[in-house]
Motif scaffolding. Sequence first.
Motif, mmCIF file in Angstrom:
data_model
loop_
_atom_site.group_PDB
_atom_site.id
_atom_site.type_symbol
_atom_site.label_atom_id
_atom_site.label_comp_id
_atom_site.label_asym_id
_atom_site.label_seq_id
_atom_site.Cartn_x
_atom_site.Cartn_y
_atom_site.Cartn_z
ATOM 1 N N SER A 1 56.448 16.480 82.975
ATOM 2 C CA SER A 1 56.102 16.863 81.651
ATOM 3 C C SER A 1 54.892 15.797 81.351
ATOM 4 C CB SER A 1 56.879 16.859 80.404
ATOM 5 O OG SER A 1 57.797 15.605 80.298
ATOM 6 N N LEU B 1 51.680 16.274 83.319
ATOM 7 C CA LEU B 1 51.054 17.561 82.696
ATOM 8 C C LEU B 1 50.199 17.280 81.435
ATOM 9 C CD1 LEU B 1 53.673 20.466 82.933
ATOM 10 C CD2 LEU B 1 51.806 19.799 84.645
ATOM 11 N N LEU B 2 50.822 16.319 80.659
ATOM 12 C CA LEU B 2 50.290 15.787 79.430
ATOM 13 C C LEU B 2 48.935 15.096 79.901
ATOM 14 C CD1 LEU B 2 49.978 15.435 76.283
ATOM 15 C CD2 LEU B 2 51.524 13.404 76.852
ATOM 16 N N PHE C 1 46.232 17.461 80.891
ATOM 17 C CA PHE C 1 45.695 18.140 79.665
ATOM 18 C C PHE C 1 44.514 17.347 79.024
ATOM 19 C CE2 PHE C 1 45.391 19.151 75.334
ATOM 20 C CZ PHE C 1 45.444 20.708 75.205
ATOM 21 N N LEU D 1 52.775 25.026 87.024
ATOM 22 C CA LEU D 1 52.591 24.577 85.766
ATOM 23 C C LEU D 1 51.331 23.734 85.484
ATOM 24 C CD1 LEU D 1 56.404 23.770 84.988
ATOM 25 C CD2 LEU D 1 55.022 25.575 83.809
ATOM 26 N N LEU D 2 50.936 22.975 86.656
ATOM 27 C CA LEU D 2 49.775 22.170 86.603
ATOM 28 C C LEU D 2 48.414 22.998 86.302
ATOM 29 C CD1 LEU D 2 48.433 19.483 86.546
ATOM 30 C CD2 LEU D 2 48.431 19.754 88.988
ATOM 31 N N THR E 1 48.368 24.558 82.917
ATOM 32 C CA THR E 1 47.884 23.332 81.877
ATOM 33 C C THR E 1 46.535 22.956 81.860
ATOM 34 O OG1 THR E 1 50.212 22.348 82.189
ATOM 35 C CG2 THR E 1 48.383 21.071 81.131
ATOM 36 N N SER F 1 43.885 23.679 79.014
ATOM 37 C CA SER F 1 43.049 22.401 78.309
ATOM 38 C C SER F 1 41.902 22.944 78.327
ATOM 39 C CB SER F 1 43.433 21.116 79.291
ATOM 40 O OG SER F 1 42.755 21.541 80.521
ATOM 41 N N SER G 1 49.702 32.910 84.514
ATOM 42 C CA SER G 1 50.061 31.650 85.103
ATOM 43 C C SER G 1 51.590 31.628 85.217
ATOM 44 C CB SER G 1 49.614 30.727 83.880
ATOM 45 O OG SER G 1 48.195 30.571 84.034
ATOM 46 N N THR H 1 46.173 28.860 89.134
ATOM 47 C CA THR H 1 47.550 28.543 88.920
ATOM 48 C C THR H 1 48.239 28.184 90.189
ATOM 49 O OG1 THR H 1 47.893 29.333 86.573
ATOM 50 C CG2 THR H 1 49.867 28.880 87.867
#
Length: 480
Positions: A24, A27-28, A31, A149-150, A153, A157, A332, A393
């Motif tokens: 997580s 991923l932040l 983003f 998930l990446l 993201t 973004s 995704s 994705t």
Amino acid sequence: MNSNSCCTLSSERAVSAPPWLGLSVLLLAGFMTIFDLFVVNVAIPSMQTGLGASFAQVGFIVAGYELAFGVLLITGGRLGDLFGRRRLFIVGMASFTLTSVLCGLAPSANFLIGARVLQGLAAALLFPQVYASIRVNFGGDDSRRAFGLLGMTLGLSAIAGQVLGGWMVYADLLGLGWRSIFLINVPMGLFALAAARCIPETRAPQRSDLDGTGMVLSSAGLTLLLVALIEGPAQGWPGWSFWSMSAAMVLFALFYRQQEWRRMRGGIPLVDMQLLSQRRFALGAALVLLVYSTSSSFFLCFALLMQTGLGLDPLVAGSIFAPCSLGFILASLAAPRLVARVGMRAIVVGALVYALSIGGLIVQVRMGGAELVAVRLIPVLVVVGAGQGFIMTPLLNVVLGFVAETQAGMASGVVSTVQQVGAALGVAVVGLLFAKALTTDDGVIVQAGQYADAFVAGMFYNLGAAMLVYVLLLLLARAR
């Protein structure tokens, strides 16, 4: 092992329990770096008013980040291999947060240009660690989920740069205007720094000195290439832009020979050229370049059509674009499961949907012309977003899955660089087509109906690139 770490130290093997909390944080970071690549576009009018910036200065505000980001990505990936990916993540995130403060407090346009260059350099240290850390710490189905998930993201973004960025500028949060798009990074960056201990520390098992000669050659070549691609179209492709690209090709050839010489003498190169000679990885890199060239150029053309052509404000334009994110999110979420069930065929079908939806968008805008009603584009925008989600994705997991874990940082730097070169290439080609369609024979810039024509002209590149993506995916599926 660091006693403060909530995860296990790893050399190159995936940890037994995948660090989902650490994911997580990664991923932040992904983003933040991509959001700042796109969000500036919607704040350009506000920046011109607030800073008295010229069109040339605005161009450098946008391009400075792109250039610095793209040039040092390979080096950033290799630094993570050598000194530890979590360590470089922390250095990169701290630098990115600090430079975001400088951008948000910039007193003049020239100061903002310099701060954006520094912000791009920080992003180049940070971004490859996201790819490499996921590649090393997740395997099998976990890897597909993590990269899914990446991919989601990163796509969101870029979309958020249009939607959320437009809202922030329109809302004038705390009276900050355009400055809020940079200062929002400060709380996110501080949180990421505090949570970075949950990212396992990994590095390549074989340590060596950093290849300084390779770093100079690759950085100089990428600088010359990206300057030409980013600034050439804005200046009407002057002679220097073609000389710059030619010089870049010469430097890349020298870089190739120097890297091979270093490898044959037993050293560790910045980029192992045998990596690029692997057919599947080379095809995957070409796919990344094409897909991201269509994504970046599409966002640019759509923003110009909505805001400059149809006269919508950033908030309304972002709201029209928002449904695209719905299609992207749904696709995704479904893509990793479909790829696990039916393999590459799921991505191939997604590429076909993407190409067909771009064709449908072209037809609809062409038919609407000067009378185009923006809200009527929403259904086809949902399908465009879904097509992007089905490709972007799962693609990262597929491409990086072709390389050994020992080459994770190196491959991540290459893939990240290809993304930026692709984005610059797409914007350069589509920008040229867009501008040409807007200019009459006497040099007068025309209005609404011509913006629709310009959008159609630019999107023909995206249509061709999307069709080529479909063909390359078929080849890649057969090569597996």
